[in-house]
Scaffold this motif. Structure first.
Motif, PDB file in Angstrom:
ATOM      1  N   GLU A   1       0.809  -1.225   0.000  1.00 45.21           N
ATOM      2  CA  GLU A   1       0.000   0.000   0.000  1.00 45.21           C
ATOM      3  C   GLU A   1       0.838   1.269   0.000  1.00 45.21           C
ATOM      4  O   GLU A   1       0.300   2.355  -0.229  1.00 45.21           O
ATOM      5  CB  GLU A   1      -0.969   0.006   1.182  1.00 45.21           C
ATOM      6  CG  GLU A   1      -0.329   0.165   2.554  1.00 45.21           C
ATOM      7  CD  GLU A   1      -0.071  -1.168   3.246  1.00 45.21           C
ATOM      8  OE1 GLU A   1       0.547  -2.048   2.607  1.00 45.21           O
ATOM      9  OE2 GLU A   1      -0.452  -1.292   4.417  1.00 45.21           O
TER      10      GLU A   1
ATOM     11  N   GLY B   1      -5.504   3.342   0.004  1.00 45.39           N
ATOM     12  CA  GLY B   1      -6.528   2.905   0.949  1.00 45.39           C
ATOM     13  C   GLY B   1      -7.156   4.096   1.634  1.00 45.39           C
ATOM     14  O   GLY B   1      -6.636   5.212   1.573  1.00 45.39           O
ATOM     15  N   GLU B   2      -8.285   3.841   2.294  1.00 50.73           N
ATOM     16  CA  GLU B   2      -9.062   4.924   2.908  1.00 50.73           C
ATOM     17  C   GLU B   2      -9.334   4.634   4.383  1.00 50.73           C
ATOM     18  O   GLU B   2      -9.781   5.512   5.105  1.00 50.73           O
ATOM     19  CB  GLU B   2     -10.435   5.044   2.192  1.00 50.73           C
ATOM     20  CG  GLU B   2     -10.379   5.239   0.683  1.00 50.73           C
ATOM     21  CD  GLU B   2      -9.840   6.605   0.280  1.00 50.73           C
ATOM     22  OE1 GLU B   2     -10.003   7.563   1.057  1.00 50.73           O
ATOM     23  OE2 GLU B   2      -9.237   6.691  -0.816  1.00 50.73           O
ATOM     24  N   ASP B   3      -9.094   3.407   4.802  1.00 53.83           N
ATOM     25  CA  ASP B   3      -9.453   3.007   6.162  1.00 53.83           C
ATOM     26  C   ASP B   3      -8.350   3.459   7.118  1.00 53.83           C
ATOM     27  O   ASP B   3      -7.325   2.813   7.281  1.00 53.83           O
ATOM     28  CB  ASP B   3      -9.633   1.480   6.181  1.00 53.83           C
ATOM     29  CG  ASP B   3      -9.969   0.954   7.574  1.00 53.83           C
ATOM     30  OD1 ASP B   3      -9.811   1.688   8.569  1.00 53.83           O
ATOM     31  OD2 ASP B   3     -10.371  -0.210   7.653  1.00 53.83           O
TER      32      ASP B   3
ATOM     33  N   LEU C   1      -4.816   1.720   8.172  1.00 52.59           N
ATOM     34  CA  LEU C   1      -3.541   2.294   7.695  1.00 52.59           C
ATOM     35  C   LEU C   1      -2.626   2.630   8.872  1.00 52.59           C
ATOM     36  O   LEU C   1      -1.414   2.395   8.815  1.00 52.59           O
ATOM     37  CB  LEU C   1      -3.797   3.534   6.836  1.00 52.59           C
ATOM     38  CG  LEU C   1      -4.465   3.288   5.480  1.00 52.59           C
ATOM     39  CD1 LEU C   1      -4.811   4.616   4.810  1.00 52.59           C
ATOM     40  CD2 LEU C   1      -3.577   2.459   4.559  1.00 52.59           C
TER      41      LEU C   1
END
Lengths: 81, 81
Positions: free
Chosen positions: A33, B49-51, B55
């Motif tokens: 990521e 990612g958005e979480d 993260l």
């Protein structure tokens, strides 16, 4: 007495081989990521004096003369006075 | 896509010879108001990612495993998601 923090980062467009190496190492550990990583320097200082504007001016001089390389690096400073 | 910042500093009581050297250099340039200086590392990351909680958890792992040396260094991370 005042506390200060300085962040020193490469200017846009300057290569950051250390950051690239760390990025590759993270990917090899499975942290896919991570899309970009740049490494900078961080300094915490204690300064004698209370005049925040004056301390910021002096700290800016220190960055220009010694702490950063203004040709390739940007610096950002904060003084809590 | 999220941006993150990591600060890595020596733990209390760990000697910082680079900081001591920079402090001495500043004093020799006449910046006598600098009473203490510690040098750390700073990293800026871009993460897919958005979480945010996830993260942060992953970035904490990266710090433990690779970015910092948890025996002698503290780390502090922030994720904007």
């Amino acid at each position: 007495m005042a506390r200060a923090r300085v962040h020193i980062t490469f200017k846009e467009g300057i290569l950051d081989p250390q950051g690239k190496t760390v990025l590759r190492a993270l990917k090899s550990l499975g942290y896919d990521e991570v899309e970009e990583l740049r490494v900078g320097k961080y300094m915490e200082l204690e300064l004698a004096g209370e005049d925040r504007a004056r301390l910021e001016e002096r700290l800016g001089e220190m960055c220009e003369k010694l702490l950063a390389n203004p040709i390739i690096e940007d610096y950002d400073l904060e003084v809590d006075a």
